[in-house]
Design a protein around this motif. Structure first.
Motif, PDB file in Angstrom:
ATOM      1  N   GLU A 107       0.822  -1.213   0.000  1.00 52.12           N
ATOM      2  CA  GLU A 107       0.000   0.000   0.000  1.00 52.12           C
ATOM      3  C   GLU A 107       0.857   1.265   0.000  1.00 52.12           C
ATOM      4  O   GLU A 107       0.532   2.238  -0.657  1.00 52.12           O
ATOM      5  CB  GLU A 107      -0.955   0.000   1.196  1.00 52.12           C
ATOM      6  CG  GLU A 107      -2.045  -1.052   1.100  1.00 52.12           C
ATOM      7  CD  GLU A 107      -2.904  -0.899  -0.144  1.00 52.12           C
ATOM      8  OE1 GLU A 107      -3.310   0.235  -0.463  1.00 52.12           O
ATOM      9  OE2 GLU A 107      -3.154  -1.911  -0.806  1.00 52.12           O
ATOM     10  N   ALA A 152       3.197   9.883 -10.064  1.00 54.26           N
ATOM     11  CA  ALA A 152       2.441  10.091 -11.296  1.00 54.26           C
ATOM     12  C   ALA A 152       1.739  11.443 -11.287  1.00 54.26           C
ATOM     13  O   ALA A 152       1.736  12.166 -12.295  1.00 54.26           O
ATOM     14  CB  ALA A 152       1.425   8.961 -11.488  1.00 54.26           C
ATOM     15  N   GLU A 153       1.165  11.822 -10.168  1.00 51.40           N
ATOM     16  CA  GLU A 153       0.495  13.125 -10.071  1.00 51.40           C
ATOM     17  C   GLU A 153       1.489  14.282 -10.228  1.00 51.40           C
ATOM     18  O   GLU A 153       1.180  15.285 -10.857  1.00 51.40           O
ATOM     19  CB  GLU A 153      -0.247  13.251  -8.745  1.00 51.40           C
ATOM     20  CG  GLU A 153      -1.500  12.401  -8.680  1.00 51.40           C
ATOM     21  CD  GLU A 153      -2.544  12.816  -9.701  1.00 51.40           C
ATOM     22  OE1 GLU A 153      -2.712  14.027  -9.952  1.00 51.40           O
ATOM     23  OE2 GLU A 153      -3.183  11.923 -10.261  1.00 51.40           O
ATOM     24  N   LYS A 165       2.187   1.691  -3.510  1.00 51.68           N
ATOM     25  CA  LYS A 165       1.154   2.226  -4.398  1.00 51.68           C
ATOM     26  C   LYS A 165       0.968   3.718  -4.172  1.00 51.68           C
ATOM     27  O   LYS A 165       0.812   4.479  -5.123  1.00 51.68           O
ATOM     28  CB  LYS A 165      -0.170   1.486  -4.181  1.00 51.68           C
ATOM     29  CG  LYS A 165      -0.212   0.142  -4.837  1.00 51.68           C
ATOM     30  CD  LYS A 165      -1.453  -0.684  -4.564  1.00 51.68           C
ATOM     31  CE  LYS A 165      -2.737   0.012  -4.335  1.00 51.68           C
ATOM     32  NZ  LYS A 165      -3.870  -0.879  -4.079  1.00 51.68           N
ATOM     33  N   ALA A 166       0.978   4.147  -2.921  1.00 53.24           N
ATOM     34  CA  ALA A 166       0.808   5.566  -2.615  1.00 53.24           C
ATOM     35  C   ALA A 166       1.937   6.390  -3.226  1.00 53.24           C
ATOM     36  O   ALA A 166       1.693   7.466  -3.791  1.00 53.24           O
ATOM     37  CB  ALA A 166       0.751   5.773  -1.102  1.00 53.24           C
ATOM     38  N   TRP A 167       3.171   5.908  -3.126  1.00 55.81           N
ATOM     39  CA  TRP A 167       4.310   6.631  -3.707  1.00 55.81           C
ATOM     40  C   TRP A 167       4.219   6.685  -5.234  1.00 55.81           C
ATOM     41  O   TRP A 167       4.532   7.703  -5.847  1.00 55.81           O
ATOM     42  CB  TRP A 167       5.626   6.000  -3.277  1.00 55.81           C
ATOM     43  CG  TRP A 167       6.060   6.431  -1.921  1.00 55.81           C
ATOM     44  CD1 TRP A 167       6.038   5.684  -0.777  1.00 55.81           C
ATOM     45  CD2 TRP A 167       6.535   7.722  -1.538  1.00 55.81           C
ATOM     46  NE1 TRP A 167       6.488   6.428   0.283  1.00 55.81           N
ATOM     47  CE2 TRP A 167       6.805   7.692  -0.156  1.00 55.81           C
ATOM     48  CE3 TRP A 167       6.763   8.903  -2.236  1.00 55.81           C
ATOM     49  CZ2 TRP A 167       7.293   8.785   0.536  1.00 55.81           C
ATOM     50  CZ3 TRP A 167       7.253  10.000  -1.545  1.00 55.81           C
ATOM     51  CH2 TRP A 167       7.511   9.939  -0.181  1.00 55.81           C
ATOM     52  N   VAL A 168       3.792   5.600  -5.861  1.00 56.04           N
ATOM     53  CA  VAL A 168       3.663   5.577  -7.314  1.00 56.04           C
ATOM     54  C   VAL A 168       2.598   6.575  -7.768  1.00 56.04           C
ATOM     55  O   VAL A 168       2.807   7.342  -8.717  1.00 56.04           O
ATOM     56  CB  VAL A 168       3.343   4.150  -7.819  1.00 56.04           C
ATOM     57  CG1 VAL A 168       2.922   4.157  -9.280  1.00 56.04           C
ATOM     58  CG2 VAL A 168       4.543   3.246  -7.602  1.00 56.04           C
ATOM     59  N   TYR A 169       1.454   6.589  -7.077  1.00 58.60           N
ATOM     60  CA  TYR A 169       0.400   7.545  -7.435  1.00 58.60           C
ATOM     61  C   TYR A 169       0.859   8.987  -7.222  1.00 58.60           C
ATOM     62  O   TYR A 169       0.573   9.861  -8.036  1.00 58.60           O
ATOM     63  CB  TYR A 169      -0.869   7.282  -6.621  1.00 58.60           C
ATOM     64  CG  TYR A 169      -1.621   6.048  -7.059  1.00 58.60           C
ATOM     65  CD1 TYR A 169      -1.928   5.821  -8.398  1.00 58.60           C
ATOM     66  CD2 TYR A 169      -2.048   5.107  -6.133  1.00 58.60           C
ATOM     67  CE1 TYR A 169      -2.605   4.694  -8.799  1.00 58.60           C
ATOM     68  CE2 TYR A 169      -2.735   3.975  -6.522  1.00 58.60           C
ATOM     69  CZ  TYR A 169      -3.017   3.770  -7.865  1.00 58.60           C
ATOM     70  OH  TYR A 169      -3.693   2.652  -8.260  1.00 58.60           O
ATOM     71  N   LEU A 170       1.575   9.239  -6.139  1.00 59.10           N
ATOM     72  CA  LEU A 170       2.089  10.586  -5.885  1.00 59.10           C
ATOM     73  C   LEU A 170       3.061  11.012  -6.980  1.00 59.10           C
ATOM     74  O   LEU A 170       2.979  12.134  -7.493  1.00 59.10           O
ATOM     75  CB  LEU A 170       2.770  10.643  -4.516  1.00 59.10           C
ATOM     76  CG  LEU A 170       3.407  11.989  -4.153  1.00 59.10           C
ATOM     77  CD1 LEU A 170       2.340  13.072  -4.050  1.00 59.10           C
ATOM     78  CD2 LEU A 170       4.193  11.871  -2.865  1.00 59.10           C
TER      79      LEU A 170
END
Length: 88
Positions: free
Chosen positions: A4, A14-15, A7-12
Motif C-alpha cells: 500500500e 504520477a500526479e 502504491k501511494a508513492w507511485v500515485y504521488l
C-alpha cells in the motif's frame, strides 16, 4: 515498504509528473524533448526489463525462506502427501 505504501508513492509520483507536464505546457514549453517513437521504445525496454526481473524472482527460490519452503514441499510430496490420493 509494504504494498500500500508503494502504491501511494507511485500515485504521488504520477500526479507530480502530470502537474509538471501541465505547467510546462501552460508556459509553452515542450515537456519531453524526444519523439513519441523514442518514448515508446524506452517504455518497451523498461517494461521488458521489469517483466524479466519479475519472472526471475517469481519462478525461483532466491530467499532463504523460499528455499526452506521448497525443501518442506519436496519432503511433503516424497512422503506421499502430495494430494494425488483421495482423502479418506
Amino acid at each position: 515498504m509494504n504494498r500500500e505504501t508503494m502504491k501511494a508513492w507511485v500515485y504521488l509520483l504520477a500526479e507530480l509528473v502530470v502537474i509538471i507536464n501541465a505547467f510546462l505546457v501552460a508556459k509553452g514549453m515542450t515537456p519531453l524533448p524526444v519523439s513519441e517513437a523514442e518514448v515508446i521504445e524506452w517504455g518497451s525496454y523498461i517494461l521488458g526489463l521489469i517483466a524479466f526481473l519479475h519472472a526471475c524472482w517469481k519462478n525461483h527460490n532466491w530467499t532463504p525462506a523460499a528455499q526452506k519452503a521448497q525443501e518442506f514441499l519436496k519432503g511433503f510430496k516424497e512422503d506421499g502427501f502430495g494430494g494425488d490420493e483421495d482423502a479418506e
